[in-house]
Design a protein around this motif. Structure first.
Motif, PDB file in Angstrom:
ATOM      1  N   LEU A 132       0.661  -0.733  -0.507  1.00 24.31           N
ATOM      2  CA  LEU A 132      -0.117  -0.090   0.258  1.00 24.31           C
ATOM      3  C   LEU A 132       0.810   1.237  -0.270  1.00 24.31           C
ATOM      4  CD1 LEU A 132      -2.641  -0.992   2.800  1.00 24.31           C
ATOM      5  CD2 LEU A 132      -2.996  -0.754  -0.024  1.00 24.31           C
ATOM      6  N   CYS A 141       0.650   5.924   0.918  1.00 20.77           N
ATOM      7  CA  CYS A 141      -0.183   6.359   0.992  1.00 20.77           C
ATOM      8  C   CYS A 141       1.346   8.084   0.832  1.00 20.77           C
ATOM      9  CB  CYS A 141      -0.678   6.879   2.024  1.00 20.77           C
ATOM     10  SG  CYS A 141      -0.070   6.913   3.659  1.00 20.77           S
ATOM     11  N   GLY A 142       0.560   9.397   0.810  1.00 21.78           N
ATOM     12  CA  GLY A 142       0.911  10.727   0.478  1.00 21.78           C
ATOM     13  C   GLY A 142       1.298  11.126   1.917  1.00 21.78           C
ATOM     14  N   VAL A 173       0.216  12.209   5.431  1.00 23.03           N
ATOM     15  CA  VAL A 173      -0.083  11.810   6.574  1.00 23.03           C
ATOM     16  C   VAL A 173      -1.043  12.595   7.575  1.00 23.03           C
ATOM     17  CG1 VAL A 173      -0.206  10.390   8.798  1.00 23.03           C
ATOM     18  CG2 VAL A 173       0.491   9.330   5.992  1.00 23.03           C
ATOM     19  N   LEU A 213      -5.219   7.211   9.401  1.00 25.80           N
ATOM     20  CA  LEU A 213      -4.691   5.977   8.059  1.00 25.80           C
ATOM     21  C   LEU A 213      -5.368   4.423   8.538  1.00 25.80           C
ATOM     22  CD1 LEU A 213      -2.229   5.433   5.944  1.00 25.80           C
ATOM     23  CD2 LEU A 213      -1.322   5.763   8.154  1.00 25.80           C
ATOM     24  N   ARG A 260      -8.267   3.399   7.614  1.00 25.74           N
ATOM     25  CA  ARG A 260      -8.666   3.007   6.227  1.00 25.74           C
ATOM     26  C   ARG A 260      -7.433   2.097   5.691  1.00 25.74           C
ATOM     27  NH1 ARG A 260     -11.460   2.016   1.863  1.00 25.74           N
ATOM     28  NH2 ARG A 260     -10.408   3.677  -0.073  1.00 25.74           N
ATOM     29  N   VAL A 261      -6.541   2.156   6.310  1.00 25.24           N
ATOM     30  CA  VAL A 261      -5.432   0.819   6.293  1.00 25.24           C
ATOM     31  C   VAL A 261      -6.619  -0.882   6.639  1.00 25.24           C
ATOM     32  CG1 VAL A 261      -3.690  -0.952   6.691  1.00 25.24           C
ATOM     33  CG2 VAL A 261      -3.359   1.676   5.524  1.00 25.24           C
ATOM     34  N   LEU A 288       2.815  -0.939   3.936  1.00 20.73           N
ATOM     35  CA  LEU A 288       2.567   0.470   3.560  1.00 20.73           C
ATOM     36  C   LEU A 288       3.910   1.594   3.406  1.00 20.73           C
ATOM     37  CD1 LEU A 288       0.227   2.426   3.913  1.00 20.73           C
ATOM     38  CD2 LEU A 288       0.425   2.806   6.091  1.00 20.73           C
ATOM     39  N   CYS A 321       4.858   5.454   3.376  1.00 24.93           N
ATOM     40  CA  CYS A 321       3.950   6.712   3.073  1.00 24.93           C
ATOM     41  C   CYS A 321       5.482   7.730   2.427  1.00 24.93           C
ATOM     42  CB  CYS A 321       3.798   7.190   4.972  1.00 24.93           C
ATOM     43  SG  CYS A 321       2.481   6.014   5.565  1.00 24.93           S
ATOM     44  N   THR A 337       5.164  -0.488   9.000  1.00 25.65           N
ATOM     45  CA  THR A 337       4.886   1.222   8.374  1.00 25.65           C
ATOM     46  C   THR A 337       6.075   1.682   7.564  1.00 25.65           C
ATOM     47  OG1 THR A 337       2.917   1.291   8.497  1.00 25.65           O
ATOM     48  CG2 THR A 337       3.177   2.907   8.522  1.00 25.65           C
TER      49      THR A 337
END
Length: 167
Positions: A7, A9-10, A12, A19, A22-23, A36, A38, A71
């Motif tokens: 995964l 993401c931008g 946070v 976050l 949603r994960v 994940l 970020c 993460t």
């Protein structure tokens, strides 16, 4: 062996409750995911969000304070970044040359400067922060980091993920 599931993401901005809720939802419906990444500002941009953020970093038993999967982040600036990252830098487990991230807490890793590592068979290369002209420690990368990245680019092999976030 099945390919890893990652995964991305931008920004946070310290909203770890949002976050990881949603994960967990995405993991339940389309997972499981292996990690994940970020690639934006990871830390809060105001002191009001600090309590939520520190609840994860400092652990705290049960509930929302658990990070559900490994993460990795490169956005090492924002409120509390110097405090959290300097503490992680002094941790004896993080001493030495670390390409695969400094451990901040369970399942949370800071990708500092630049580097290359393998995660679940994927080659991951990163450049963290903004360029520094004054040697500032957190939230920036140095000319040495950029030079190390150029040297990595000359090595044979495939890069599966290149993580950066210019700002």
């Amino acid at each position: 062996m099945s390919p890893p599931r990652i995964l991305l993401c931008g920004d946070v901005l310290g909203r770890l409750n949002q976050l990881f809720k949603r994960v967990q939802s995405v993991n339940k419906s389309a997972g499981p995911f292996d990690a994940l990444f970020c690639v934006g500002q990871f830390f809060p941009d105001s002191a009001e969000q600090l309590e939520e953020f520190m609840g994860y970093v400092e652990g705290g038993g049960g509930g929302h304070s658990q990070i559900p999967l490994p993460t990795y982040f490169i956005g090492d600036y924002g409120v509390a970044a110097p405090k959290v990252l300097s503490t992680a830098s002094r941790n004896s487990a993080n001493l030495g040359f670390k390409m695969d991230g400094f451990k901040i807490c369970d399942n949370l890793f800071w990708l500092r400067g630049s580097g290359k590592f393998t995660l679940h068979g994927l080659s991951v290369v990163y450049l963290s922060g903004r360029q520094s002209s004054n040697g500032q420690h957190f939230g920036t990368y140095s000319q040495d980091d950029a030079d190390a990245l150029r040297a990595l680019a000359e090595e044979p092999g495939v890069v599966d993920l290149f993580l950066t976030y210019p700002r």
